[in-house]
Write a protein that holds these residues in place. Structure first.
Motif, PDB file in Angstrom:
ATOM      1  N   ASN A  79       0.857  -1.180   0.000  1.00 26.98           N
ATOM      2  CA  ASN A  79       0.000   0.000   0.000  1.00 26.98           C
ATOM      3  C   ASN A  79       0.894   1.230   0.000  1.00 26.98           C
ATOM      4  O   ASN A  79       1.895   1.262   0.696  1.00 26.98           O
ATOM      5  CB  ASN A  79      -0.881  -0.027   1.259  1.00 26.98           C
ATOM      6  N   LEU A  80       0.513   2.230  -0.781  1.00 27.60           N
ATOM      7  CA  LEU A  80       1.238   3.495  -0.796  1.00 27.60           C
ATOM      8  C   LEU A  80       0.226   4.624  -0.851  1.00 27.60           C
ATOM      9  O   LEU A  80      -0.622   4.659  -1.743  1.00 27.60           O
ATOM     10  CB  LEU A  80       2.171   3.581  -2.010  1.00 27.60           C
ATOM     11  N   ASN A  81       0.289   5.518   0.117  1.00 28.02           N
ATOM     12  CA  ASN A  81      -0.581   6.690   0.155  1.00 28.02           C
ATOM     13  C   ASN A  81       0.262   7.938  -0.073  1.00 28.02           C
ATOM     14  O   ASN A  81       1.321   8.087   0.535  1.00 28.02           O
ATOM     15  CB  ASN A  81      -1.275   6.815   1.519  1.00 28.02           C
ATOM     16  N   VAL A  82      -0.225   8.817  -0.935  1.00 29.17           N
ATOM     17  CA  VAL A  82       0.472  10.063  -1.225  1.00 29.17           C
ATOM     18  C   VAL A  82      -0.480  11.216  -0.954  1.00 29.17           C
ATOM     19  O   VAL A  82      -1.615  11.216  -1.430  1.00 29.17           O
ATOM     20  CB  VAL A  82       0.953  10.125  -2.694  1.00 29.17           C
ATOM     21  N   HIS A  83      -0.005  12.188  -0.205  1.00 31.03           N
ATOM     22  CA  HIS A  83      -0.768  13.404   0.078  1.00 31.03           C
ATOM     23  C   HIS A  83      -0.005  14.563  -0.546  1.00 31.03           C
ATOM     24  O   HIS A  83       1.088  14.911  -0.091  1.00 31.03           O
ATOM     25  CB  HIS A  83      -0.932  13.617   1.586  1.00 31.03           C
ATOM     26  N   TYR A  84      -0.569  15.124  -1.597  1.00 25.73           N
ATOM     27  CA  TYR A  84       0.057  16.228  -2.304  1.00 25.73           C
ATOM     28  C   TYR A  84      -0.286  17.518  -1.556  1.00 25.73           C
ATOM     29  O   TYR A  84      -1.447  17.862  -1.400  1.00 25.73           O
ATOM     30  CB  TYR A  84      -0.452  16.295  -3.740  1.00 25.73           C
ATOM     31  N   VAL A  85       0.734  18.238  -1.114  1.00 27.58           N
ATOM     32  CA  VAL A  85       0.510  19.413  -0.274  1.00 27.58           C
ATOM     33  C   VAL A  85       0.589  20.700  -1.079  1.00 27.58           C
ATOM     34  O   VAL A  85      -0.273  21.562  -0.970  1.00 27.58           O
ATOM     35  CB  VAL A  85       1.508  19.430   0.909  1.00 27.58           C
ATOM     36  N   THR A  86       1.622  20.851  -1.879  1.00 21.10           N
ATOM     37  CA  THR A  86       1.773  22.049  -2.684  1.00 21.10           C
ATOM     38  C   THR A  86       2.510  21.719  -3.978  1.00 21.10           C
ATOM     39  O   THR A  86       3.287  20.767  -4.020  1.00 21.10           O
ATOM     40  CB  THR A  86       2.511  23.176  -1.919  1.00 21.10           C
ATOM     41  N   GLY A  87       2.261  22.493  -5.002  1.00 22.30           N
ATOM     42  CA  GLY A  87       2.923  22.276  -6.288  1.00 22.30           C
ATOM     43  C   GLY A  87       4.320  22.859  -6.308  1.00 22.30           C
ATOM     44  O   GLY A  87       4.656  23.755  -5.534  1.00 22.30           O
ATOM     45  N   ILE A  88       5.122  22.321  -7.222  1.00 19.96           N
ATOM     46  CA  ILE A  88       6.484  22.815  -7.415  1.00 19.96           C
ATOM     47  C   ILE A  88       6.865  22.509  -8.860  1.00 19.96           C
ATOM     48  O   ILE A  88       6.374  21.530  -9.437  1.00 19.96           O
ATOM     49  CB  ILE A  88       7.470  22.165  -6.414  1.00 19.96           C
TER      50      ILE A  88
END
Length: 132
Positions: A79-88
């Motif tokens: 399982n892999l969870n990704v939380h995108y916080v801000t763009g770059i």
């Protein structure tokens, strides 16, 4: 740098997918291995932001490196969870990981990606099977 760190960086350097993406491994503070990436145009999506798949690959990679350095064997993501916080879209980013649960067959990891100023870009967590 310890023998384990040398082994992990050697494994890392021989991985064609990681080389294709431009990821680099380095020892930090003589204890942790971090993954770094200098963002260029091939890493960007159509909106000119870092592609989400690059975030996910970077987090999965730093999880695997952290676990391999402890278990000294291969691991597979369950399982892999990704939380995108801000763009770059440019600059240098680094990812580090912390093992939060170590079992005989399963381990859990948390991680984050930050930019050069320490701004949080993404957070991740994963559960991995330990190959025994």
């Amino acid at each position: 740098m310890t023998a384990v760190e040398h082994k992990m960086i050697d494994w890392f350097d021989k991985n064609p997918f990681l080389n294709h993406l431009g990821f680099e491994a380095m020892a930090q503070d003589g204890k942790d291995i971090v993954v770094k990436l200098s963002i260029d145009s091939r890493h960007l999506n159509i909106q000119q932001n870092l592609h989400g798949g690059v975030h996910a690959s970077m987090l999965d990679t730093v999880h695997s490196v952290a676990l391999k350095s402890v278990y000294q064997t291969n691991v597979t993501a369950l399982n892999l969870n990704v939380h995108y916080v801000t763009g770059i879209n440019s600059g240098l980013i680094t990812a580090n990981a912390r093992i939060i649960q170590q079992g005989y067959k399963i381990a859990a990891v948390e991680s984050e990606i930050v930019d050069e100023r320490g701004v949080l870009i993404a957070k991740g967590s994963g559960v991995y099977k330990i190959k025994r």
